[in-house]
Scaffold this motif. Structure first.
Motif, mmCIF file in Angstrom:
data_model
loop_
_atom_site.group_PDB
_atom_site.id
_atom_site.type_symbol
_atom_site.label_atom_id
_atom_site.label_comp_id
_atom_site.label_asym_id
_atom_site.label_seq_id
_atom_site.Cartn_x
_atom_site.Cartn_y
_atom_site.Cartn_z
ATOM 1 N N SER A 191 -3.074 -4.313 -10.650
ATOM 2 C CA SER A 191 -2.733 -5.188 -9.514
ATOM 3 C C SER A 191 -2.358 -4.324 -8.298
ATOM 4 N N HIS A 192 -1.782 -3.137 -8.578
ATOM 5 C CA HIS A 192 -1.532 -2.114 -7.581
ATOM 6 C C HIS A 192 -0.725 -2.579 -6.369
ATOM 7 N N ASP A 193 0.370 -3.208 -6.659
ATOM 8 C CA ASP A 193 1.246 -3.591 -5.554
ATOM 9 C C ASP A 193 2.462 -2.669 -5.569
ATOM 10 N N GLY A 194 2.469 -1.706 -4.672
ATOM 11 C CA GLY A 194 3.553 -0.711 -4.676
ATOM 12 C C GLY A 194 4.713 -1.069 -3.764
ATOM 13 N N SER A 195 4.737 -2.328 -3.267
ATOM 14 C CA SER A 195 5.744 -2.641 -2.258
ATOM 15 C C SER A 195 7.174 -2.571 -2.786
ATOM 16 N N ASP A 196 7.365 -2.996 -4.081
ATOM 17 C CA ASP A 196 8.749 -2.946 -4.581
ATOM 18 C C ASP A 196 9.202 -1.503 -4.774
ATOM 19 N N LEU A 197 8.263 -0.624 -5.165
ATOM 20 C CA LEU A 197 8.600 0.788 -5.310
ATOM 21 C C LEU A 197 8.969 1.382 -3.952
ATOM 22 N N ARG A 198 8.142 1.062 -2.952
ATOM 23 C CA ARG A 198 8.417 1.570 -1.603
ATOM 24 C C ARG A 198 9.786 1.096 -1.105
ATOM 25 N N GLY A 199 10.075 -0.162 -1.431
ATOM 26 C CA GLY A 199 11.369 -0.721 -1.032
ATOM 27 C C GLY A 199 12.506 0.060 -1.652
ATOM 28 N N LEU A 200 12.386 0.333 -2.957
ATOM 29 C CA LEU A 200 13.432 1.072 -3.666
ATOM 30 C C LEU A 200 13.603 2.475 -3.076
ATOM 31 N N LEU A 201 12.451 3.131 -2.830
ATOM 32 C CA LEU A 201 12.500 4.495 -2.295
ATOM 33 C C LEU A 201 13.100 4.519 -0.884
ATOM 34 N N ALA A 202 12.746 3.510 -0.095
ATOM 35 C CA ALA A 202 13.287 3.438 1.264
ATOM 36 C C ALA A 202 14.803 3.258 1.221
ATOM 37 N N ASP A 203 15.264 2.353 0.337
ATOM 38 C CA ASP A 203 16.708 2.135 0.187
ATOM 39 C C ASP A 203 17.401 3.430 -0.212
ATOM 40 N N LEU A 204 16.775 4.104 -1.200
ATOM 41 C CA LEU A 204 17.346 5.347 -1.709
ATOM 42 C C LEU A 204 17.481 6.361 -0.566
ATOM 43 N N ALA A 210 9.298 0.458 -11.453
ATOM 44 C CA ALA A 210 8.522 0.062 -10.282
ATOM 45 C C ALA A 210 7.297 0.955 -10.119
ATOM 46 N N LEU A 211 7.489 2.233 -10.424
ATOM 47 C CA LEU A 211 6.385 3.186 -10.339
ATOM 48 C C LEU A 211 5.296 2.814 -11.339
ATOM 49 N N ARG A 212 5.731 2.474 -12.568
ATOM 50 C CA ARG A 212 4.753 2.113 -13.597
ATOM 51 C C ARG A 212 3.985 0.856 -13.192
ATOM 52 N N ARG A 213 4.724 -0.107 -12.601
ATOM 53 C CA ARG A 213 4.041 -1.331 -12.157
ATOM 54 C C ARG A 213 3.021 -0.993 -11.076
ATOM 55 N N SER A 214 3.396 -0.060 -10.198
ATOM 56 C CA SER A 214 2.507 0.266 -9.074
ATOM 57 C C SER A 214 1.231 0.966 -9.559
#
Lengths: 287, 125, 133
Positions: free
Chosen positions: A62-75, A54-58
């Motif tokens: 395209s720079h959409d970090g929402s899935d990374l943020r989601g993962l980090l928030a869950d963590l 997710a970090l690499r995608r962010s």
């Protein structure tokens, strides 16, 4: 010597791709050491691989970090629940920097080092984000508790000499009703009030137990020599009470707090006289 | 056995219960009060239970009985000063003290008796 | 913490003593004022029942604990005639004596746990518990 930021950035992205396995392995080790060797404690396994991807995608254009943020928030949330400190959680994220630094150093190129500075700043942001999530979760718990406390601190107020009222607001459970009612009866004694108004305008619903408690309070007040009026019964509550077959008997109920006050005043011998003009004068009858 | 004293104040009888009530004391009080009402021609009886920590079904029943007896002897009984905890417990116990008039304290009890007396005088006219 | 105490019920003055002892222990357990009053009233009802229907008995007063809370437990026992129909005895207003018939049914409403065992001809054992909130 200057290295354009874009070149450094590209280099880091390349390195992250080429050395994925190595970085992940080192990250796991470092994170484990940083959080006291229990990264996997209590099933709080960190989805290193997922976060990494997710970090690499962010980092991409395209720079959409929402899935990374989601993962980090869950963590952050799941680890907060399991008793990790916020620093332990943030350290897991910060551990990635060290792992990436090792490959950047091994690479040795100015681009890689310049890129690392940029990468480092991004990871810092993500680390701080887990901190914020943690704090937000805690804040929610605290505000929930504060609300419950507020509910408990329902005041018993004096409306007039000899008339007290308890305006009930919010959901009534059996325990809270009991606390409020005991407080009301105590107030009757302390203030020598012979009239009490229980206003339930702000109560969305009552169940059998709560209705029974209200009823018992009125009867208890009578035993003590005081009369209660219940005001502000919503149509749904009236419906509930009748459907449940609860006998309200000869208990006085009024539509609004104002009506209840007027009733209590009449009962205690206070007379309202409408004078000339728009003034209203009040006269208390002496017994 | 401790006897609860009955005090006379004008045309009122005042009983202030200050002891942990034994069944015999309650029964004795019932008799004493009936005698005193007749003897003094009192028009009202006030039983102050401010100091009473519990009223069980026995004591509760005696209060009702006293009220009925004195009413028959033309004196109204008013029980004053019941504590909130006692009132809540009586309600839970299922005891309603039927026929017993109550007031928050001694002062309001006296006022209630005067009021009732006034009402009686008005009806009599 | 006081150890469990057992008091005899053989006369009217014992009922007063039991009430006082139950009040002391209820304060120690940390019951609220209303809950203290409820358990003392229940003790008074049950002790008087033992006196009236069985000619006497005994009451055990103890502090008990579950996982989270402390409580006060009363065990009132007698060797009297027992209760033939327990369900009926727990109905409001049912009495074989000259009371109001609120002793058993009323006491049950005053406590959190209520257990009644009775063998006709042998006696009755009633256990009640009130938990601190």
């Amino acid at each position: 010597m200057t290295v354009p930021v874009d070149a450094g950035r590209r280099r880091i992205e390349e390195l992250l791709e080429q050395h994925e396995g190595q970085v992940l392995r080192r990250w796991f080790e470092i994170a484990g050491a940083m959080s006291g060797g229990h990264v996997d404690r209590g099933g709080a396994a960190v989805p290193f691989g997922e976060i990494y991807q997710a970090l690499r995608r962010s980092l991409g254009d395209s720079h959409d970090g929402s899935d990374l943020r989601g993962l980090l928030a869950d963590l952050s949330r799941s680890r907060a629940r399991q008793g990790f400190t916020p620093s332990e959680t943030a350290n897991v994220v910060f551990g990635l920097k060290e792992a990436v630094y090792e490959i950047a150093e091994a690479d040795g190129s100015p681009e890689a080092l310049r890129g690392f500075v940029w990468f480092s700043r991004i990871v810092d942001d993500h680390g701080l984000f887990t901190f914020e999530t943690y704090a937000a979760a805690r804040e929610r718990i605290i505000s929930d508790q504060a609300e419950q406390l507020l509910e408990l601190s329902t005041p018993v107020v004096k409306l007039w000499e000899g008339i007290v009222a308890v305006p009930l607001i919010g959901t009534l459970d059996s325990a809270r009703t009991q606390v409020v009612m005991e407080k009301l009866l105590q107030m009757l004694v302390e203030t020598g009030s012979e009239h009490a108004v229980i206003d339930i305008t702000g109560v969305p619903a009552v169940d059998t137990q709560v209705a029974q408690h209200l009823l018992k309070t009125v009867v208890a007040a009578r035993l003590m020599g005081a009369e209660c009026v219940i005001s502000g019964i919503r149509p749904q509550i009236a419906h509930t009470i009748v459907t449940l077959g609860i006998e309200f008997g000869d208990i006085v109920t009024k539509a609004s707090l104002a009506d209840a006050l007027a009733h209590a005043l009449r009962q205690s011998g206070v007379e309202f006289v409408k004078g000339r003009g728009r003034r209203v004068t009040v006269r208390t009858e002496e017994n | 056995m401790d006897r609860v004293p009955v005090l006379k104040l004008g045309d009122l009888l005042i009983v202030s219960i200050q002891i942990d009530l034994q069944d015999q004391s309650v029964l004795a009080l019932q008799e004493d009060l009936a005698d005193k009402v007749v003897e003094t021609g009192a028009r009202g009886v006030i039983i102050d239970i401010t100091a009473v920590e519990i009223v069980d079904s026995f004591i509760g029943r005696m209060l009702s009985t006293i009220a009925s007896i004195t009413r028959m002897l033309d004196a109204e009984t008013i029980v004053v000063g019941m504590r909130p905890a006692v009132a809540i417990t009586l309600v839970e116990l299922g005891l309603s003290l039927g026929g017993v008039r109550t007031a928050l304290n001694l002062e309001k009890g006296v006022a209630l008796l005067n009021h009732l007396d006034g009402a009686r005088a008005v009806t009599a006219r | 913490m006081t150890s469990p105490s057992e008091l005899p019920i053989s006369g009217n003055s014992d009922v007063v003593l039991i009430r006082q002892q139950v009040r002391t222990v209820a304060v120690e357990v940390g019951l609220s004022l209303v809950d203290q009053t409820k358990i003392v009233t229940a003790a008074s009802e049950l002790a008087r029942n033992a006196l009236v229907y069985a000619g006497g008995g005994r009451v055990r007063i103890e502090i008990v604990h579950n996982n989270v809370r402390a409580g006060l437990r009363l065990t009132v026992s007698d060797d009297g005639p027992g209760i033939p129909d327990i369900d009926q005895a727990l109905v409001d207003g049912w009495t074989t004596g000259n009371g109001l018939g609120l002793g058993l049914s009323g006491s049950r409403r005053l406590v959190d746990e209520f257990d009644l065992r009775s063998v006709p001809g042998e006696g009755t054992l009633i256990t009640v518990t009130k938990w601190a909130r």
